[in-house]
Design an enzyme around this catalytic site. Structure first.
Site, mmCIF file in Angstrom:
data_model
loop_
_atom_site.group_PDB
_atom_site.id
_atom_site.type_symbol
_atom_site.label_atom_id
_atom_site.label_comp_id
_atom_site.label_asym_id
_atom_site.label_seq_id
_atom_site.Cartn_x
_atom_site.Cartn_y
_atom_site.Cartn_z
ATOM 1 N N GLY A 238 6.585 22.125 -5.414
ATOM 2 C CA GLY A 238 5.762 23.002 -4.585
ATOM 3 C C GLY A 238 6.395 23.199 -3.221
ATOM 4 O O GLY A 238 6.727 24.301 -2.838
ATOM 5 N N ILE B 227 2.953 17.171 -8.387
ATOM 6 C CA ILE B 227 3.916 18.267 -8.222
ATOM 7 C C ILE B 227 5.349 17.764 -8.414
ATOM 8 O O ILE B 227 6.304 18.345 -7.911
ATOM 9 C CB ILE B 227 3.726 18.963 -6.853
ATOM 10 C CG1 ILE B 227 3.914 17.987 -5.684
ATOM 11 C CG2 ILE B 227 2.342 19.601 -6.776
ATOM 12 C CD1 ILE B 227 3.867 18.681 -4.298
ATOM 13 N N ARG C 186 2.338 0.775 3.551
ATOM 14 C CA ARG C 186 2.520 0.154 2.243
ATOM 15 C C ARG C 186 3.123 1.153 1.249
ATOM 16 O O ARG C 186 2.722 2.318 1.208
ATOM 17 C CB ARG C 186 1.158 -0.285 1.743
ATOM 18 C CG ARG C 186 1.187 -1.088 0.480
ATOM 19 C CD ARG C 186 -0.212 -1.581 0.259
ATOM 20 N NE ARG C 186 -0.304 -2.468 -0.869
ATOM 21 C CZ ARG C 186 -1.464 -2.954 -1.292
ATOM 22 N NH1 ARG C 186 -2.586 -2.639 -0.663
ATOM 23 N NH2 ARG C 186 -1.503 -3.750 -2.326
ATOM 24 N N ASN D 30 4.820 2.728 -4.831
ATOM 25 C CA ASN D 30 5.808 2.636 -5.908
ATOM 26 C C ASN D 30 7.181 2.909 -5.300
ATOM 27 O O ASN D 30 7.503 4.047 -4.950
ATOM 28 C CB ASN D 30 5.476 3.667 -7.001
ATOM 29 C CG ASN D 30 6.471 3.643 -8.151
ATOM 30 O OD1 ASN D 30 7.652 3.332 -7.972
ATOM 31 N ND2 ASN D 30 5.992 3.952 -9.335
ATOM 32 N N PRO D 31 8.006 1.882 -5.153
ATOM 33 C CA PRO D 31 9.282 2.091 -4.454
ATOM 34 C C PRO D 31 10.231 3.050 -5.177
ATOM 35 O O PRO D 31 11.084 3.662 -4.527
ATOM 36 C CB PRO D 31 9.884 0.679 -4.375
ATOM 37 C CG PRO D 31 9.082 -0.174 -5.277
ATOM 38 C CD PRO D 31 7.761 0.481 -5.494
ATOM 39 N N LYS D 32 10.061 3.192 -6.487
ATOM 40 C CA LYS D 32 10.963 4.102 -7.214
ATOM 41 C C LYS D 32 10.627 5.561 -6.908
ATOM 42 O O LYS D 32 11.495 6.348 -6.501
ATOM 43 C CB LYS D 32 10.872 3.840 -8.714
ATOM 44 C CG LYS D 32 11.900 4.615 -9.523
ATOM 45 C CD LYS D 32 11.720 4.408 -11.015
ATOM 46 C CE LYS D 32 12.523 3.210 -11.500
ATOM 47 N NZ LYS D 32 12.466 3.089 -12.982
ATOM 48 N N LYS E 149 0.499 5.165 3.720
ATOM 49 C CA LYS E 149 0.441 6.466 4.404
ATOM 50 C C LYS E 149 1.323 7.465 3.658
ATOM 51 O O LYS E 149 2.064 7.109 2.748
ATOM 52 C CB LYS E 149 0.912 6.305 5.852
ATOM 53 C CG LYS E 149 -0.059 5.494 6.706
ATOM 54 C CD LYS E 149 0.383 5.387 8.155
ATOM 55 C CE LYS E 149 1.504 4.382 8.317
ATOM 56 N NZ LYS E 149 1.749 4.061 9.751
ATOM 57 N N GLY E 150 1.247 8.713 4.100
ATOM 58 C CA GLY E 150 2.019 9.765 3.450
ATOM 59 C C GLY E 150 3.503 9.609 3.733
ATOM 60 O O GLY E 150 3.877 9.185 4.822
ATOM 61 N N GLU F 33 7.075 14.090 3.255
ATOM 62 C CA GLU F 33 7.742 14.953 4.224
ATOM 63 C C GLU F 33 8.489 14.179 5.299
ATOM 64 O O GLU F 33 9.259 14.768 6.062
ATOM 65 C CB GLU F 33 6.702 15.899 4.849
ATOM 66 C CG GLU F 33 6.210 16.900 3.815
ATOM 67 C CD GLU F 33 4.979 17.668 4.251
ATOM 68 O OE1 GLU F 33 4.030 17.020 4.724
ATOM 69 O OE2 GLU F 33 4.974 18.888 4.112
HETATM 70 MO MO1 MOS Z 1 3.828 20.625 2.054
HETATM 71 S S1 MOS Z 1 5.029 22.030 3.003
HETATM 72 O O1 MOS Z 1 2.361 20.644 2.942
HETATM 73 O O2 MOS Z 1 3.643 21.075 0.450
#
Ligand code: MOS
Length: 716
Positions: free
Chosen positions: A235, A462, A599, A602-604, A672-673, A676
């Protein structure tokens, strides 16, 4: 199971071709094909559209233009995120950008639809458009706000006075081009009418948004729209919103009472699916001779489509990154007759940190300081603009650990000092920061009578590994083996989530699954009494039909921690490049990213995300650029032959590592995320390495060889 490098649970389906993507579903009834006709001008009005010849062409079932399209919503701004908003398509004669849909031709076969589409004749009244950001910069205006109501501008202290007093001043402009998300799978949709209802098999990042957006556009009750999107071939922002593929497939299917499928062509995607705005960013950094920043200003100016405003929050990371008593950030928009902007791979931070982290390197050079030590010297104790502590800030650790692993001490401070045959070799570093958005999400977890478990959510995968991590979280929370857990995603009849975007997907949906499991355990407690018993055994004995519970994640705006703390993820990138001293060709030789996103579930799959993001960074630094035809705003290189992205041969051994950690302020899982974070700062590390290799500072990205050639040092 959480924290284990579990291989993707959907991997076997994907490698055996049994994972069904949007365009591959086979409806029960024969399916018609739609081909979209697009505008060949950048600004103006359709004077006449003649479909008579196309209509007579073989196999044609309908042609929809603005003259016979159904009534649609107007463009609104009511939503927190515009992914939920209506997207009127073929709603009038005005053309606001090159490549806008002007007709859709539906026929029995794809070939017939394509042939007829070529017979649609469109006459335009062309108006002069504006297609050049720099030329129209004097028309810049301040948008009302940024994403999620973030203020457009910020000011702390007195920037002008602070900057004027600084003995070291760096005042530089960086330019970034139009860039695209460009996942492998094109935007595609099959719309299947069921009575007055419609089912969309569509490639989307957010199922709930796809449903609401289609319903709003065609003025349908959202309950009449069903979305199915179990697998998505990437995506990167381009499927946060639905586009003409879905709107027009649904429009045609409802009209013809038969399934209609539409996929955008690659060339159409370059002109119909949002673009990362082109930007000019001015950075001013003032430092004392001790290396401490006294003033920092980041002003980002970018294009917007006049009809559909979009702003990237490019200067926002600067608000939280380095200490300096006098600060200023601004965002300005310049209306151009170009495609509307949309989120592309870390919107805001990716171009913003490219500018900031390049300017930090320039300032370190001006001070004669090591760029790592310069950053560490300017590490803030609290968030420099919010004034609150960081929940879990680990930039210094990322820089130190990376420097050690990357052998940073081999870098020579003086540019063009290291040669390897024809190659000039340089090292670059950049730090990374990204906001962590914790979003609302719900999930249902059911323990079946046979003791197995099902996780249900409209969350999408995705390609990031959602199926796998949600199975891990449920297996962990219920004390089950992961092969007893089944995960169903990507349908609008499942509990609502925010889908995948903005790096919020994994943490938001995982917390919902975790809380659903906690609630299941609570429900089973009375049955267990004081005995120790397995959950599946308890269900078998006490709930012959199985037992389920729902869970949700608390949104950041409802969680007091997000006011009391500055919640971000952090990292540092290290790059070594070689620049051919004769041709100016840049080759990446090594790259390392060190990340601290709390945290790791999943490290992979996490490592794959980071390496992917770093590869995007290579593209942004060296390759990616959509070039505008100044007569129409068309992208002259609008295909994957001309719009260059890194391929395997461009990417040597790169590595990404994570610092152990847990952010207990972010959410109950401490994760956390991170998707990106990998691109944040990555292109700056490469640009800084090119400078270190050559002594040439290219501020107009991407760094291509013709920008290096004139300044290359003469061969000894
Ligand atoms: Mo991301 S650019 O919020 O899919």
């Amino acid at each position: 199971m959480i924290g284990k490098p579990v291989s993707r649970v959907d991997g076997p389906l994907k490698v055996t071709g049994r994972a069904t993507y949007a365009y591959e579903h086979i409806p029960d009834e024969p399916t018609l094909y739609g081909v979209i006709v697009t505008a060949t001008i950048g600004c103006g009005r359709i004077r006449e559209i003649d479909v008579s010849e196309a209509q007579r062409s073989s196999g044609v079932r309908t042609i929809i233009t603005h003259e016979n399209a159904p009534a649609q919503c107007s463009i609104e701004e009511a939503h927190l995120f515009d992914y939920w908003s209506g997207r009127p398509t073929l709603s009038g004669p005005n053309v606001t950008h090159y490549g806008q849909a002007v007709a859709v031709v539906v026929a029995d076969t794809l070939v017939e639809a394509q042939a007829a589409a070529n017979l649609v004749r469109v006459e335009y009244d062309i108006q002069p458009g504006k297609f050049d950001l720099a030329a129209a910069e004097d028309q810049a205006y301040a948008p009302k706000q940024l994403v999620l109501g973030t203020p457009t501008d910020s000011a702390v202290g007195d920037f002008d006075a602070g900057y004027a007093s600084a003995p070291i001043q760096v005042d530089v402009h960086y330019r970034t081009p139009y860039c695209f998300s460009m996942p492998m799978e094109p935007n595609a949709c099959i719309a299947v009418p069921r009575g007055d209802d419609v089912v969309l098999f569509v490639s989307t990042q957010i199922v709930d948004a796809a449903r609401d957006s289609l319903a709003a556009t065609l003025k349908l009750d959202p309950q009449r729209v069903e979305i199915v999107s179990p697998f998505v071939g990437g995506g990167f922002g381009s499927k946060l919103s639905i586009h003409s593929e879905a709107i027009l497939a649904a429009m045609a299917a409802l009209r013809l009472k038969q399934p209609v499928k539409i996929a955008l062509t690659r060339r159409q995607i370059f002109h119909a699916v949002g673009v990362r705005p082109t930007s000019i960013q001015r950075l001013r950094l003032g430092a004392g001779s001790d290396g401490r920043l006294v003033a920092i200003a980041h002003e980002a100016t970018m294009h917007t489509n006049p009809r559909e405003e979009f702003v990237e929050a490019s200067a926002v990371p600067t608000r939280s990154f380095y200490a300096a008593p006098n600060r200023l950030t601004r965002h300005r928009l310049v209306p151009l007759n170009m495609l509307r902007g949309e989120d592309v791979r870390a919107p805001g931070e990716a171009p913003g940190l490219l500018a900031l982290e390049s300017a930090m390197d320039e300032t370190a050079c001006a001070l004669g300081m090591d760029p790592i030590e310069f950053r560490i010297l300017n590490e803030p104790q609290v968030d420099p603009e919010q004034g609150v502590p960081f929940s879990d800030r680990r930039v210094v650790e990322c820089l130190r650990e990376g420097a050690r692993r990357f052998n940073w001490q081999r870098r020579q401070a003086r540019p063009a000092s290291i040669r390897d045959g024809r190659w000039l070799v340089g090292f670059g570093v950049a730090a990374a920061i990204r906001v962590h958005p914790q979003m609302p999400a719900t999930a249902r977890v059911r323990i079946e009578p046979d003791g197995s478990c099902v996780v249900l959510s409209d969350m999408t995968d995705i390609g990031t590994g959602t199926y796998t991590i949600l199975a891990q979280v449920a297996a962990d929370a219920l004390g089950m083996s992961i092969d007893r857990v089944r995960v169903e995603l990507g349908r609008s009849d499942l509990p609502t989530s925010m889908g995948s975007g903005g790096s919020w997907g994994a943490s938001s949906s995982s917390v919902a699954v975790y809380n659903a499991c906690a609630s299941l355990r609570e429900k089973l407690k009375p049955a267990a009494g004081n005995e120790s018993a397995s959950l599946s055994g308890l269900v078998k004995r006490n709930f012959p039909d199985g037992l389920e519970a729902d869970g949700e994640s608390t949104a950041m705006w409802d969680d007091p921690n997000y006011a009391a703390y500055s919640v971000h993820t952090f990292g540092a990138h290290f790059a070594e490049v070689g620049v051919d001293s004769d041709t100016g060709e840049v080759r990446l030789r090594r790259m390392l990213g060190v990340f601290a996103p709390g945290r790791i579930l999943n490290p992979k799959t996490a490592r794959s995300q980071m390496i992917g993001g770093m590869t995007f960074g290579v593209g942004m630094a060296l390759l990616e650029e959509a070039i505008v035809d100044p007569r129409s705003g068309a992208f002259v290189n609008g295909d994957l032959a001309g719009y260059l992205v890194p391929v395997h041969a461009d990417i040597p051994a790169i590595d990404a590592i994570f610092l152990d950690g847990i952010d207990d302020k972010a959410n109950p899982l401490g994760a956390k995320g991170l998707g990106e974070l990998g691109i944040c700062g990555a292109p700056a590390a490469i640009g800084n390495a090119v400078f270190n290799a050559t002594g040439i500072r290219v501020r107009d990205f991407p760094i291509t060889l013709e920008k290096l050639l004139p300044g290359l040092p003469q061969q000894a």
